[in-house]
Structure formats: C-alpha cells, structure tokens
Write a protein that holds these residues in place. Structure first.
Motif, PDB file in Angstrom:
ATOM      1  N   LEU A 269     -38.637   4.980 -32.619  1.00 56.09           N
ATOM      2  CA  LEU A 269     -38.220   3.625 -32.226  1.00 56.09           C
ATOM      3  C   LEU A 269     -36.804   3.342 -32.695  1.00 56.09           C
ATOM      4  CD1 LEU A 269     -41.513   1.678 -32.979  1.00 56.09           C
ATOM      5  CD2 LEU A 269     -40.460   1.955 -30.729  1.00 56.09           C
ATOM      6  N   PHE A 270     -36.486   3.720 -33.938  1.00 60.32           N
ATOM      7  CA  PHE A 270     -35.129   3.505 -34.427  1.00 60.32           C
ATOM      8  C   PHE A 270     -34.124   4.353 -33.656  1.00 60.32           C
ATOM      9  CE2 PHE A 270     -36.352   0.532 -37.289  1.00 60.32           C
ATOM     10  CZ  PHE A 270     -37.048   0.932 -38.421  1.00 60.32           C
ATOM     11  N   LYS A 271     -34.513   5.556 -33.284  1.00 66.14           N
ATOM     12  CA  LYS A 271     -33.623   6.450 -32.546  1.00 66.14           C
ATOM     13  C   LYS A 271     -33.332   5.904 -31.156  1.00 66.14           C
ATOM     14  CE  LYS A 271     -33.041  11.320 -31.276  1.00 66.14           C
ATOM     15  NZ  LYS A 271     -33.644  12.678 -31.291  1.00 66.14           N
ATOM     16  N   LEU A 272     -34.311   5.195 -30.572  1.00 67.82           N
ATOM     17  CA  LEU A 272     -34.113   4.602 -29.251  1.00 67.82           C
ATOM     18  C   LEU A 272     -32.940   3.633 -29.280  1.00 67.82           C
ATOM     19  CD1 LEU A 272     -35.275   4.559 -26.396  1.00 67.82           C
ATOM     20  CD2 LEU A 272     -36.806   2.716 -27.122  1.00 67.82           C
ATOM     21  N   GLY A 273     -32.803   2.878 -30.372  1.00 72.88           N
ATOM     22  CA  GLY A 273     -31.579   2.127 -30.631  1.00 72.88           C
ATOM     23  C   GLY A 273     -31.416   0.784 -29.965  1.00 72.88           C
ATOM     24  N   THR A 274     -32.424   0.283 -29.255  1.00 68.72           N
ATOM     25  CA  THR A 274     -32.298  -1.039 -28.660  1.00 68.72           C
ATOM     26  C   THR A 274     -32.725  -2.100 -29.676  1.00 68.72           C
ATOM     27  OG1 THR A 274     -34.565  -1.092 -27.799  1.00 68.72           O
ATOM     28  CG2 THR A 274     -32.875  -0.072 -26.418  1.00 68.72           C
ATOM     29  N   ALA A 275     -32.333  -3.340 -29.420  1.00 74.06           N
ATOM     30  CA  ALA A 275     -32.700  -4.425 -30.331  1.00 74.06           C
ATOM     31  C   ALA A 275     -34.218  -4.554 -30.421  1.00 74.06           C
ATOM     32  CB  ALA A 275     -32.077  -5.738 -29.862  1.00 74.06           C
ATOM     33  N   GLU A 276     -34.889  -4.410 -29.247  1.00 74.59           N
ATOM     34  CA  GLU A 276     -36.341  -4.543 -29.218  1.00 74.59           C
ATOM     35  C   GLU A 276     -37.021  -3.404 -29.980  1.00 74.59           C
ATOM     36  OE1 GLU A 276     -34.459  -6.795 -26.131  1.00 74.59           O
ATOM     37  OE2 GLU A 276     -34.409  -4.639 -26.568  1.00 74.59           O
ATOM     38  N   SER A 277     -36.522  -2.162 -29.787  1.00 77.82           N
ATOM     39  CA  SER A 277     -37.163  -1.029 -30.442  1.00 77.82           C
ATOM     40  C   SER A 277     -36.949  -1.070 -31.956  1.00 77.82           C
ATOM     41  CB  SER A 277     -36.633   0.295 -29.871  1.00 77.82           C
ATOM     42  OG  SER A 277     -35.267   0.490 -30.205  1.00 77.82           O
ATOM     43  N   ILE A 278     -35.766  -1.513 -32.382  1.00 73.91           N
ATOM     44  CA  ILE A 278     -35.507  -1.624 -33.825  1.00 73.91           C
ATOM     45  C   ILE A 278     -36.412  -2.683 -34.446  1.00 73.91           C
ATOM     46  CG2 ILE A 278     -33.787  -2.294 -35.553  1.00 73.91           C
ATOM     47  CD1 ILE A 278     -31.649  -1.070 -33.725  1.00 73.91           C
ATOM     48  N   LYS A 279     -36.575  -3.796 -33.769  1.00 75.11           N
ATOM     49  CA  LYS A 279     -37.447  -4.862 -34.261  1.00 75.11           C
ATOM     50  C   LYS A 279     -38.888  -4.372 -34.363  1.00 75.11           C
ATOM     51  CE  LYS A 279     -38.878  -9.612 -33.330  1.00 75.11           C
ATOM     52  NZ  LYS A 279     -38.734 -10.783 -32.411  1.00 75.11           N
ATOM     53  N   GLU A 280     -39.341  -3.610 -33.350  1.00 75.98           N
ATOM     54  CA  GLU A 280     -40.699  -3.064 -33.378  1.00 75.98           C
ATOM     55  C   GLU A 280     -40.862  -2.031 -34.494  1.00 75.98           C
ATOM     56  OE1 GLU A 280     -41.944  -1.361 -29.720  1.00 75.98           O
ATOM     57  OE2 GLU A 280     -43.920  -0.766 -30.468  1.00 75.98           O
ATOM     58  N   GLY A 281     -39.795  -1.238 -34.723  1.00 81.16           N
ATOM     59  CA  GLY A 281     -39.833  -0.250 -35.794  1.00 81.16           C
ATOM     60  C   GLY A 281     -39.982  -0.898 -37.157  1.00 81.16           C
ATOM     61  N   VAL A 282     -39.246  -2.004 -37.363  1.00 82.25           N
ATOM     62  CA  VAL A 282     -39.343  -2.739 -38.633  1.00 82.25           C
ATOM     63  C   VAL A 282     -40.761  -3.264 -38.842  1.00 82.25           C
ATOM     64  CG1 VAL A 282     -38.571  -4.779 -39.889  1.00 82.25           C
ATOM     65  CG2 VAL A 282     -36.901  -3.346 -38.706  1.00 82.25           C
ATOM     66  N   ALA A 305     -32.990   5.618 -41.248  1.00 80.79           N
ATOM     67  CA  ALA A 305     -32.985   5.600 -39.783  1.00 80.79           C
ATOM     68  C   ALA A 305     -32.700   4.192 -39.263  1.00 80.79           C
ATOM     69  CB  ALA A 305     -34.323   6.106 -39.259  1.00 80.79           C
ATOM     70  N   TYR A 306     -33.251   3.193 -39.944  1.00 75.53           N
ATOM     71  CA  TYR A 306     -33.008   1.788 -39.554  1.00 75.53           C
ATOM     72  C   TYR A 306     -31.529   1.438 -39.710  1.00 75.53           C
ATOM     73  CZ  TYR A 306     -32.521  -3.243 -40.310  1.00 75.53           C
ATOM     74  OH  TYR A 306     -32.094  -4.532 -40.273  1.00 75.53           O
ATOM     75  N   ASN A 307     -30.934   1.795 -40.845  1.00 78.01           N
ATOM     76  CA  ASN A 307     -29.516   1.476 -41.084  1.00 78.01           C
ATOM     77  C   ASN A 307     -28.618   2.147 -40.054  1.00 78.01           C
ATOM     78  OD1 ASN A 307     -30.028  -0.150 -43.318  1.00 78.01           O
ATOM     79  ND2 ASN A 307     -29.997   1.585 -44.737  1.00 78.01           N
ATOM     80  N   THR A 308     -28.953   3.397 -39.718  1.00 79.03           N
ATOM     81  CA  THR A 308     -28.160   4.117 -38.714  1.00 79.03           C
ATOM     82  C   THR A 308     -28.270   3.446 -37.353  1.00 79.03           C
ATOM     83  OG1 THR A 308     -28.475   6.215 -39.891  1.00 79.03           O
ATOM     84  CG2 THR A 308     -27.845   6.340 -37.563  1.00 79.03           C
ATOM     85  N   ALA A 309     -29.502   3.077 -36.981  1.00 77.61           N
ATOM     86  CA  ALA A 309     -29.725   2.438 -35.680  1.00 77.61           C
ATOM     87  C   ALA A 309     -29.048   1.075 -35.602  1.00 77.61           C
ATOM     88  CB  ALA A 309     -31.221   2.299 -35.430  1.00 77.61           C
ATOM     89  N   LYS A 310     -29.156   0.315 -36.691  1.00 78.00           N
ATOM     90  CA  LYS A 310     -28.539  -1.028 -36.703  1.00 78.00           C
ATOM     91  C   LYS A 310     -27.027  -0.932 -36.599  1.00 78.00           C
ATOM     92  CE  LYS A 310     -28.256  -5.237 -39.475  1.00 78.00           C
ATOM     93  NZ  LYS A 310     -28.647  -5.900 -40.740  1.00 78.00           N
ATOM     94  N   LYS A 311     -26.449   0.027 -37.318  1.00 81.41           N
ATOM     95  CA  LYS A 311     -24.989   0.196 -37.281  1.00 81.41           C
ATOM     96  C   LYS A 311     -24.527   0.584 -35.893  1.00 81.41           C
ATOM     97  CE  LYS A 311     -21.297   2.751 -39.624  1.00 81.41           C
ATOM     98  NZ  LYS A 311     -20.988   3.775 -40.660  1.00 81.41           N
ATOM     99  N   ALA A 312     -25.287   1.470 -35.233  1.00 80.24           N
ATOM    100  CA  ALA A 312     -24.930   1.908 -33.889  1.00 80.24           C
ATOM    101  C   ALA A 312     -25.058   0.765 -32.883  1.00 80.24           C
ATOM    102  CB  ALA A 312     -25.800   3.076 -33.464  1.00 80.24           C
ATOM    103  N   LEU A 313     -26.099  -0.060 -33.083  1.00 81.32           N
ATOM    104  CA  LEU A 313     -26.307  -1.181 -32.162  1.00 81.32           C
ATOM    105  C   LEU A 313     -25.192  -2.207 -32.284  1.00 81.32           C
ATOM    106  CD1 LEU A 313     -28.175  -2.613 -30.107  1.00 81.32           C
ATOM    107  CD2 LEU A 313     -29.335  -3.665 -32.058  1.00 81.32           C
ATOM    108  N   VAL A 314     -24.828  -2.527 -33.517  1.00 80.15           N
ATOM    109  CA  VAL A 314     -23.755  -3.482 -33.739  1.00 80.15           C
ATOM    110  C   VAL A 314     -22.431  -2.976 -33.163  1.00 80.15           C
ATOM    111  CG1 VAL A 314     -22.348  -4.619 -35.509  1.00 80.15           C
ATOM    112  CG2 VAL A 314     -24.831  -4.511 -35.774  1.00 80.15           C
ATOM    113  N   ALA A 315     -22.180  -1.674 -33.343  1.00 79.54           N
ATOM    114  CA  ALA A 315     -20.935  -1.081 -32.849  1.00 79.54           C
ATOM    115  C   ALA A 315     -20.861  -1.107 -31.330  1.00 79.54           C
ATOM    116  CB  ALA A 315     -20.804   0.355 -33.348  1.00 79.54           C
ATOM    117  N   SER A 316     -22.025  -1.109 -30.671  1.00 82.00           N
ATOM    118  CA  SER A 316     -22.020  -1.077 -29.195  1.00 82.00           C
ATOM    119  C   SER A 316     -21.866  -2.468 -28.597  1.00 82.00           C
ATOM    120  CB  SER A 316     -23.343  -0.459 -28.706  1.00 82.00           C
ATOM    121  OG  SER A 316     -24.442  -1.314 -29.019  1.00 82.00           O
TER     122      SER A 316
END
Length: 320
Positions: A269-282, A305-316
């Motif tokens: 879920l974190f690797k998927l990288g969308t806001a919804e998938s990150i929220k579900e992962g948490v 994995a969460y920190n990496t996904a969040k950083k990538a999402l914010v950067a996009s």
C-alpha cells in the motif's frame, strides 16, 4: 478415505513409566533399581546436581548431567541421543524442564510478556498456544523412543481451604504439566518411607499394588507384560519432529520471525504511493500493532516505507 479394520493383537512394548514423590522419597534410587532389571545399558539424564552418580558404586549406568538452563529442546535432543545407544533411559527429573530456568513455564512467561509489549494484556493461558506445540513434540519423542523410559518428577504438598476457610492438606501434587501421567503406561507415587503405590497402570496385575523399595520385584512383573504378545515391526518409522515451532521464543533466539502475511500488504500500500493507499496503510499498521501481529523490526520497516511514500507524494504535488 477407505478404512480397514483388523483383529486387535497385543504387541510387545517398551516401558513408559513416571515416578513422582517428594525429596527424599527415593525416586533416583528406585528408578535405577528398576532400570537395572529392564536392560543392560542404562542412561541417566541428571538435572539433580549429580545425585544419580552417588549411586555409581551400586549400579552400572552412563550419565549426562544438565545444569543451569533447562530448555525443553535440550531434553528432546538428550532423549534421542540416549536412546541411540541404551536399553533404558532414566530422566531425573523432568521437573526442572517445567519450572526451571528456560523451562516450559519460563517460555510461557516470556511469550506472555512479548504479547504484552505489543499492546496485549499479560495472558499466560493464551501464551500456551505458542508453547504447547513444543510440549506435544516432547511427548511424541518420549512415546516413540526405541527403549524403555522412566521419568522422575518431583512432588510437593498441595493445600486447599475448606468451606470454613481452614487450610487442609490435599496430598502430593507432581510438579509437571497436569495430565502428563496419562501419557505413560505406569504412574507410581513414592512416599518418604520408600513405598511405591501404583496409582495408574495399563498392567492389570499391578493396579493398586504397593512395593517397598521397588526394584527387581516390580521390574519382573512389568517385563512379563512388556514382553508378552508379538513383536510387531513398524511398517514405517515414526516421524519424530526435529524442528521447533517457528513462533516459539527460545533462550537462543527470542525475536519473532517476520510474518509476511501481516507486513507485505502494508508495504504494498505504501509503495502504491497514492493518498488513499497511504491512509489505508496507516490504518492497517495501527490495527496490526494493536493485534500484536508486528514486532519492532516490522514496525520499523513499515515506518520507513510510510516516510518514503509520504515524501514522494508531497514531492509530486504541484506548488508544494
């Protein structure tokens, strides 16, 4: 599945016997006296600070002394090694593997504390679910040894309060898992005057019998029963498991192996990288942590994995 029934016949057997009694009742001496008349080669697994060797001038036997730590895995290995070259194995005593350092109760306590550290309540009853497979493995090994087995167990005085609150003595209680005696062919209780009472047996002629300083007299009766019947070879060797349950903590390794079924979907879920998938992962991390399904190492992986996904999402995100 096809079921086939055949005429039941009695087969020759190897003895499975448990002796219990308080300190000074003569468990070690009685076990050696009986073993002497069951076979020529006798092995003793001694946890009683070398007490068996004090009788080396009276009996001929080999001994392996175990001190300090009493992990049941060591007992399983010791039983297999002893059975490989002996006719009779005496375990003196099993009690240390029950409540000694590293024994069953210690493993239960360790497992309960591990669950408590993961947010669950301290529950020894629930912890037995992880420890019980090791106990069953030990019993399986005992029942399938290709030699006679005599297990000595300490016993302590058991007390209870009556209806008026008065404390009464309720006899002696063996210091090992309740019900273990039903796995054996014969259960004998020793008193301080060295009298053995047969309290449970598959040998009808011994039921309720008393033996003062048991030895050849008891062994002869048991041999008669053990040797009667046909020698029936097993069509296939009995499988004795070598590997311990993977989720059971031990002295050598107390960390819990990764449970990919709990962690991998979260990482996905974190690797998927969308806001919804990150929220579900948490949400899944929170639930798994509460259920005790993730250890510290797995939580660290999930956090990274969460920190990496969040950083990538914010950067996009444009303008952020």
């Amino acid at each position: 599945m096809a079921f086939e029934f055949k005429k039941a016949t009695k087969a020759a057997a190897k003895l499975r016997m448990v002796l219990h009694g308080p300190s000074g009742s003569g468990k070690t001496f009685s076990a050696l006296s009986i073993a002497k008349h069951l076979g020529e080669r006798v092995a003793v697994i001694d946890t009683e600070q070398g007490s068996a060797s004090k009788y080396a001038d009276l009996f001929d036997f080999d001994v392996c002394e175990i001190f300090g730590t009493y992990n049941p895995r060591h007992l399983i290995e010791g039983l297999k090694a002893a059975a490989a070259g002996h006719d009779v194995v005496v375990l003196d005593s099993a009690t240390h593997f029950w409540h000694g350092e590293g024994g069953f109760l210690s493993l239960v306590d360790k497992e309960a504390k591990r669950s408590q550290a993961n947010g669950k309540k301290y529950d020894q009853f629930g912890a037995w679910k992880s420890v019980d497979p090791l106990y069953r493995e030990l019993v399986t090994v005992m029942l399938n040894l290709p030699c006679h087995l005599i297990v000595c167990v300490r016993a302590k005085t058991e007390y209870a309060r009556d209806d008026k609150g008065k404390i009464e003595k309720h006899g002696m209680k063996p210091e090992f898992r309740e019900g273990f005696e039903y796995e054996m062919d014969i259960e004998g209780a020793l008193s301080l005057d060295h009298t053995l009472t047969i309290s449970k047996t598959r040998i009808n002629s011994l039921d309720g019998e008393l033996f003062v300083k048991p030895g050849k007299d008891l062994a002869d009766k048991m041999n008669e029963w053990l040797n009667s019947g046909t020698a029936v070879p097993r069509t296939a060797p009995v499988a004795i498991p070598d590997a311990p349950p993977a989720d059971l903590p031990t002295e050598q390794k107390v960390s819990v192996p990764d449970a990919p079924d709990a962690l991998e979907p979260i990482l996905a879920l974190f690797k998927l990288g969308t806001a919804e998938s990150i929220k579900e992962g948490v949400s899944k991390v929170t639930a798994a942590k509460k259920a005790g399904e993730l250890n510290e190492a797995q939580l660290a992986k999930a956090t990274a994995a969460y920190n990496t996904a969040k950083k990538a999402l914010v950067a996009s995100m444009p303008g952020v």
